[in-house]
Design a protein around this motif. Structure first.
Motif, PDB file in Angstrom:
ATOM      1  N   TRP A   1      58.299  19.863 -33.307  1.00 46.33           N
ATOM      2  CA  TRP A   1      57.232  18.888 -33.091  1.00 46.33           C
ATOM      3  C   TRP A   1      56.381  18.707 -34.341  1.00 46.33           C
ATOM      4  O   TRP A   1      56.193  19.636 -35.120  1.00 46.33           O
TER       5      TRP A   1
ATOM      6  N   HIS B   1      59.085  13.183 -25.855  1.00 46.69           N
ATOM      7  CA  HIS B   1      57.984  13.472 -24.923  1.00 46.69           C
ATOM      8  C   HIS B   1      58.230  12.804 -23.568  1.00 46.69           C
ATOM      9  O   HIS B   1      57.999  13.418 -22.526  1.00 46.69           O
TER      10      HIS B   1
ATOM     11  N   GLU C   1      58.010  10.036 -29.428  1.00 43.13           N
ATOM     12  CA  GLU C   1      57.587   9.509 -28.128  1.00 43.13           C
ATOM     13  C   GLU C   1      58.693   9.613 -27.086  1.00 43.13           C
ATOM     14  O   GLU C   1      58.426   9.876 -25.912  1.00 43.13           O
TER      15      GLU C   1
END
Length: 180
Positions: A178, A111, A108
């Motif tokens: 990822w 991102h 998170e």
């Protein structure tokens, strides 16, 4: 959306693999320095990071002397690269690391920052606003070939109360691994 110059630093509170620096978990505010904060997205396996470890450690020590907080974040999926697991992060930190080394297991934080590669640096001023994003210099794999020093230049400009001449560069390194 990746961060843009002037954006506030996304907060985080992540487990720390480096028992010698910081608490068991470290937030952005824990890592922040009086004069700014430098966040580097890195990992254990990337040859660009491995070749830059000494310079990253030196940068962390330099930041400490200038009142700039410094923290490393590993957001790679350890299923893709087992060497990027928290346990391997602990082993790397035990080998000598002058900064907190955080694990972004959910990805998170990567991102939120728009991190794309390792190593990739995000420099924030004392007000926690982004002033520079990108590479340390133009040769992460060979310090003998360095011809630019964008990160150091940005730090100097920030500390002088000026806007860095270059506030964004494409980082040079491996892509963030990822989760599927």
């Amino acid at each position: 959306m990746p961060l843009q110059t002037g954006d506030p630093a996304p907060d985080f509170d992540l487990p720390n693999a480096n028992a010698t620096v910081g608490e068991d978990t470290v937030s952005f505010s824990d890592a922040a320095g009086a004069n700014g904060t430098l966040v580097v997205f890195e990992c254990n396996h990337c040859p660009y990071v491995v070749a830059s470890v000494d310079r990253i450690n030196t940068m962390a020590e330099t930041c400490q002397t200038k009142g700039i907080g410094f923290v490393g974040i590993n957001s790679n999926d350890p299923v893709v690269y087992e060497n990027d697991s928290f346990e391997h992060m602990v082993k790397r930190a035990e080998g000598g690391m002058p900064y907190a080394y955080l694990h972004d297991a959910s990805q998170e934080v990567a991102h939120a920052y728009g991190a794309k590669r390792t190593p990739e640096f995000f420099l924030f001023d004392a007000g926690h606003r982004l002033v520079y994003q990108g590479r340390m210099d133009d040769s992460p794999r060979n310090p003998n070939d360095v011809t630019t020093a964008e990160l150091s230049d940005a730090i100097d400009a920030m500390l002088d109360g000026q806007t860095p001449k270059v506030d964004y560069t494409e980082s040079i390194g491996c892509s963030v691994k990822w989760k599927a």
